[in-house]
Write a protein that holds these residues in place. Structure first.
Motif, mmCIF file in Angstrom:
data_model
loop_
_atom_site.group_PDB
_atom_site.id
_atom_site.type_symbol
_atom_site.label_atom_id
_atom_site.label_comp_id
_atom_site.label_asym_id
_atom_site.label_seq_id
_atom_site.Cartn_x
_atom_site.Cartn_y
_atom_site.Cartn_z
ATOM 1 N N ALA A 18 0.771 -1.142 0.041
ATOM 2 C CA ALA A 18 0.031 0.120 -0.002
ATOM 3 C C ALA A 18 0.878 1.220 0.068
ATOM 4 C CB ALA A 18 -0.986 0.012 1.389
ATOM 5 N N TYR A 19 1.873 1.222 0.731
ATOM 6 C CA TYR A 19 2.786 2.429 0.971
ATOM 7 C C TYR A 19 3.509 2.551 -0.595
ATOM 8 C CZ TYR A 19 1.936 4.194 5.575
ATOM 9 O OH TYR A 19 1.212 4.777 6.393
ATOM 10 N N ASP A 20 3.932 1.495 -0.937
ATOM 11 C CA ASP A 20 4.554 1.703 -2.552
ATOM 12 C C ASP A 20 3.594 2.237 -3.519
ATOM 13 O OD1 ASP A 20 6.636 0.586 -4.399
ATOM 14 O OD2 ASP A 20 4.973 -0.163 -5.358
ATOM 15 N N GLU A 21 2.515 1.752 -3.297
ATOM 16 C CA GLU A 21 1.472 2.536 -4.314
ATOM 17 C C GLU A 21 1.322 4.020 -3.839
ATOM 18 O OE1 GLU A 21 -2.178 -0.068 -3.865
ATOM 19 O OE2 GLU A 21 -1.135 -1.582 -5.076
ATOM 20 N N LEU A 22 1.170 4.479 -2.712
ATOM 21 C CA LEU A 22 0.738 5.641 -2.229
ATOM 22 C C LEU A 22 2.247 6.679 -2.953
ATOM 23 C CD1 LEU A 22 -0.442 7.815 -0.630
ATOM 24 C CD2 LEU A 22 0.825 7.055 1.412
ATOM 25 N N GLN A 23 3.240 5.960 -2.669
ATOM 26 C CA GLN A 23 4.546 6.860 -3.063
ATOM 27 C C GLN A 23 4.524 7.184 -4.516
ATOM 28 O OE1 GLN A 23 8.265 5.513 -0.568
ATOM 29 N NE2 GLN A 23 6.669 4.046 0.001
ATOM 30 N N GLY A 24 4.306 5.940 -5.170
ATOM 31 C CA GLY A 24 4.042 6.251 -6.560
ATOM 32 C C GLY A 24 3.412 7.423 -7.192
ATOM 33 N N PHE A 25 2.162 7.417 -6.481
ATOM 34 C CA PHE A 25 0.958 8.522 -6.669
ATOM 35 C C PHE A 25 1.622 9.901 -6.371
ATOM 36 C CE2 PHE A 25 -2.468 11.341 -6.396
ATOM 37 C CZ PHE A 25 -3.184 10.943 -7.496
ATOM 38 N N ILE A 26 2.288 10.030 -5.084
ATOM 39 C CA ILE A 26 3.031 11.092 -4.795
ATOM 40 C C ILE A 26 4.069 11.864 -5.596
ATOM 41 C CG2 ILE A 26 4.367 12.141 -2.819
ATOM 42 C CD1 ILE A 26 3.116 10.584 -0.700
ATOM 43 N N VAL A 27 4.835 10.928 -6.106
ATOM 44 C CA VAL A 27 5.748 11.289 -6.893
ATOM 45 C C VAL A 27 5.200 11.661 -8.579
ATOM 46 C CG1 VAL A 27 7.661 10.204 -6.163
ATOM 47 C CG2 VAL A 27 6.561 9.256 -7.843
ATOM 48 N N GLU A 28 4.038 11.253 -8.776
ATOM 49 C CA GLU A 28 3.492 11.565 -10.042
ATOM 50 C C GLU A 28 2.555 12.766 -10.158
ATOM 51 O OE1 GLU A 28 -0.575 9.853 -12.580
ATOM 52 O OE2 GLU A 28 0.490 8.782 -11.231
ATOM 53 N N ASP A 29 1.842 13.135 -8.794
ATOM 54 C CA ASP A 29 1.065 14.180 -8.678
ATOM 55 C C ASP A 29 1.670 15.377 -7.763
ATOM 56 O OD1 ASP A 29 -1.608 15.213 -9.684
ATOM 57 O OD2 ASP A 29 -1.979 15.174 -7.699
ATOM 58 N N LEU A 30 2.673 15.332 -7.093
ATOM 59 C CA LEU A 30 3.578 16.144 -6.380
ATOM 60 C C LEU A 30 2.801 17.272 -5.738
ATOM 61 C CD1 LEU A 30 6.234 16.859 -9.195
ATOM 62 C CD2 LEU A 30 6.589 15.690 -6.982
ATOM 63 N N PRO A 31 2.056 16.698 -4.730
ATOM 64 C CA PRO A 31 1.403 17.846 -3.976
ATOM 65 C C PRO A 31 2.313 18.810 -3.042
ATOM 66 C CG PRO A 31 0.995 15.573 -3.000
ATOM 67 C CD PRO A 31 1.510 15.491 -4.342
ATOM 68 N N TYR A 32 3.399 17.809 -2.833
ATOM 69 C CA TYR A 32 4.487 18.739 -2.205
ATOM 70 C C TYR A 32 5.617 18.468 -3.078
ATOM 71 C CZ TYR A 32 2.557 19.340 2.643
ATOM 72 O OH TYR A 32 1.933 19.714 3.798
ATOM 73 N N LEU A 33 6.737 19.315 -3.010
ATOM 74 C CA LEU A 33 7.832 19.171 -3.728
ATOM 75 C C LEU A 33 8.771 18.679 -2.395
ATOM 76 C CD1 LEU A 33 10.152 18.705 -5.495
ATOM 77 C CD2 LEU A 33 10.503 21.167 -5.742
ATOM 78 N N SER A 34 9.327 17.542 -2.154
ATOM 79 C CA SER A 34 9.850 17.093 -0.943
ATOM 80 C C SER A 34 11.342 17.603 -1.343
ATOM 81 C CB SER A 34 10.080 15.573 -0.640
ATOM 82 O OG SER A 34 8.813 14.997 -0.393
ATOM 83 N N LEU A 35 11.734 18.369 -0.361
ATOM 84 C CA LEU A 35 13.388 18.667 -0.497
ATOM 85 C C LEU A 35 14.376 17.909 0.328
ATOM 86 C CD1 LEU A 35 12.521 22.679 0.702
ATOM 87 C CD2 LEU A 35 12.791 21.551 -1.625
ATOM 88 N N PHE A 36 14.201 17.729 1.314
ATOM 89 C CA PHE A 36 15.447 16.824 2.201
ATOM 90 C C PHE A 36 14.727 16.493 3.705
ATOM 91 C CE2 PHE A 36 16.720 21.136 2.043
ATOM 92 C CZ PHE A 36 17.011 21.279 3.077
#
Length: 578
Positions: free
Chosen positions: A523-541
């Motif tokens: 489930a977390y693998d799928e969630l991370q895939g969508f986060i990098v696809e839609d980019l609600p945040y731009l994670s810095l570090f």
């Protein structure tokens, strides 16, 4: 945001959320006492004795269930233990639990307890102690530390629901049964709270008086099952712990742990540098200066401090396919490694999702974007932006110059300089950016200045008067990203970017409701895939920190951000250095 509430929330998240693992094997240490024989290696064998002095800041209670002080929280973990604890991968492992069995789709957990556990006063640890602890937490007021942890980890926003969510009962002489109102993915993670002894609090009048007594802040004497036991407390000065000679894994080598109360983090570092205390964590990023000091070992670890760039989804600029294209352009066009290297001296860990880089849940998708100026420009071309009038800045299809307002708390100088570097990166893409509020002074910044600016920033955020915002979270060791991304949290202002996406809501709900560890990983693998696809945040570090340790303490250290002193019971100090 009130500063006291801000730091209290930080502690709550931390608990929901610096392992020091030392072994008992023979060790070697370089002998630097003789400048002519610096290459000489002295062999030591583990032996009992000595003391370690660690820092504390001012706190108001020794009660582990309601403390609001992170330094005492860490020290209390030497005294108290939970059913489970976190390993270095942020996964769950047994502590007072010997084994467990999950039933009824995750709703019921049967736990067999270890049978060789004794409280520091000599009484045997019993299943009734676990039942009493859980019921005490359920009885606690809404703002109690672990009451908050229960509520947040179980996905409830109504504090009174805690009594209905969790039930616990004794199964037999060494087993308990914990029942939740539904199965959920953090069912083991939430059982990491400290267990307290029932027999200490259940004399005299019964009923709720027992629980009230266990939640007192004053005159509290800590009695736990951990490797060190409480000896004394001198108010506002120091706590003394001694080795537990009946600890199930053997008596610790170190005879005494002293927690010394100091005013602030700067005083703590000064005390460490002058040899008054033996362990400290870094405040700034320039700890490489300690590498020349033979008395000090510094060990770097990834903290829980996550820095991000958030997009205001109420602005048309970031909506639809073109908004997604702009977000992707910024993901490629902002040089995060340059920020880490130049501002943080390399002491940061780049990542594309708000999950801790050490987490067992981290997917390969978590590192998708790298700095690529050409790809960033290609993304901007796809959405129809170009420099029409050759002024160096892009215009949209209507000929309007693109300008972006960057909001950040500029009195945090590292964050302000991060914003300045991002502004420069956006300029390379042809995007004009401005930073506000203005950083009117870089020296002599007071608490009042910071509070006033936080009030101003919250007004900007609540009014959606920004385009992008650069801030940070202290993320939990218990994973749940709903607070930031789920549409239901917009009204609570934790999802203050006003991000709303049906697919995201479903994925977040799935990560919460799965009941097996295998399902959780998927489930977390799928969630991370969508986060990098839609980019609600731009994670810095994630920011890195370092644990500073007096070189006389021998052992293999593996510091992480959620339990500074774990493993200290296996460390030792050579007799000649005690």
């Amino acid at each position: 945001m009130n500063l006291k509430k801000f730091w209290y929330l930080t502690l709550i998240i931390l608990i929901m959320i610096v392992i020091i693992g030392c072994d008992k094997n023979d060790s070697t240490i370089e002998n630097d006492t003789n400048s002519e024989n610096k290459d000489e290696v002295v062999e030591y064998t583990p032996e009992e004795g000595g003391q370690i002095i660690v820092p504390l800041t001012n706190f108001n209670t020794l009660n582990p269930l309601i403390t609001e002080n992170s330094s005492y929280y860490f020290l209390s973990k030497l005294i108290f233990e939970g059913l489970f604890e976190f390993d270095k991968d942020l996964n769950v492992k047994n502590q007072l639990a010997d084994s467990y069995n999950i039933k009824d789709d995750g709703r019921i957990i049967e736990i067999k307890l270890k049978n060789n556990i004794f409280w520091h006063d000599g009484e045997r640890f019993k299943p009734e102690d676990v039942v009493f602890t859980v019921n005490t937490i359920k009885y606690a007021s809404a703002d109690s530390t672990y009451k908050q942890m229960f509520t947040n980890a179980m996905g409830s926003r109504v504090m009174s629901d805690t009594r209905k969510i969790l039930d616990v009962s004794v199964k037999d002489s060494d087993s308990i049964v914990i029942t939740f109102d539904k199965g959920f993915s953090n069912n083991l993670e939430v059982l990491t709270f400290p267990i307290i002894p029932k027999h200490i609090f259940t004399s005299g009048k019964g009923g709720n008086n027992y629980f009230a007594k266990a939640l007192e802040t004053s005159n509290y004497r800590p009695i736990g099952t951990g490797p060190f036991k409480f000896e004394s407390y001198e108010n506002m000065k120091e706590i003394r712990l001694s080795a537990n000679d009946k600890y199930r894994d053997g008596k610790p080598y170190i005879n005494e742990i002293i927690g010394r109360v100091l005013e602030n983090e700067e005083d703590i570092l000064t005390a460490f540098e002058t040899g008054q205390i033996n362990i400290a964590t870094t405040v700034d990023v320039d700890w490489d200066k300690y590498s020349q000091n033979s008395r000090i070992k510094s060990l770097e670890f990834v903290s829980g401090n996550y820095e991000f760039l958030g997009f205001n989804f109420r602005k048309e600029l970031f909506s639809g396919e073109k908004g997604q294209g702009l977000r992707r352009a910024m993901a490629y066009g902002i040089n995060r490694q340059s920020i880490i290297q130049k501002l943080y001296l390399g002491h940061g860990t780049q990542i594309d999702v708000p999950l801790h880089p050490d987490s067992w849940l981290l997917s390969e998708k978590a590192n998708t974007f790298g700095y690529n100026l050409e790809l960033a420009k290609e993304e901007l071309k796809k959405i129809g932006w170009k420099d029409i009038n050759d002024d160096g800045f892009l215009e949209d299809e209507n000929g309007k110059t693109i300008s972006i307002k960057i909001l950040t708390n500029s009195y945090n100088l590292m964050r302000f300089r991060t914003a300045e570097m991002i502004k420069d990166d956006l300029k390379k893409l042809g995007i004009n950016a401005t930073i506000y509020p203005e950083n009117k002074k870089q020296d002599n910044i007071t608490i009042e200045d910071i509070k006033k600016q936080w009030t101003e920033i919250n007004q900007f955020i609540n009014g959606s008067d920004y385009d992008i915002v650069i801030l940070g979270w202290q993320l939990s060791v218990i994973p749940d990203l709903s607070f930031a991304f789920h549409s239901s949290q917009i009204s609570y202002n934790t999802n203050f970017i006003r991000y709303s996406n049906e697919n995201m809501d479903k994925l977040l709900q799935n990560t919460f409701l799965v009941t097996t560890r295998e399902e959780k990983l998927k489930a977390y693998d799928e969630l991370q895939g969508f986060i990098v696809e839609d980019l609600p945040y731009l994670s810095l570090f994630f920011k890195n920190k370092a644990l500073l340790i007096d070189n006389k303490i021998i052992g293999d250290f593996e510091p992480t951000f959620f339990n500074i002193y774990k493993g200290i019971e296996k460390c030792y100090i050579p007799k000649s250095l005690q």
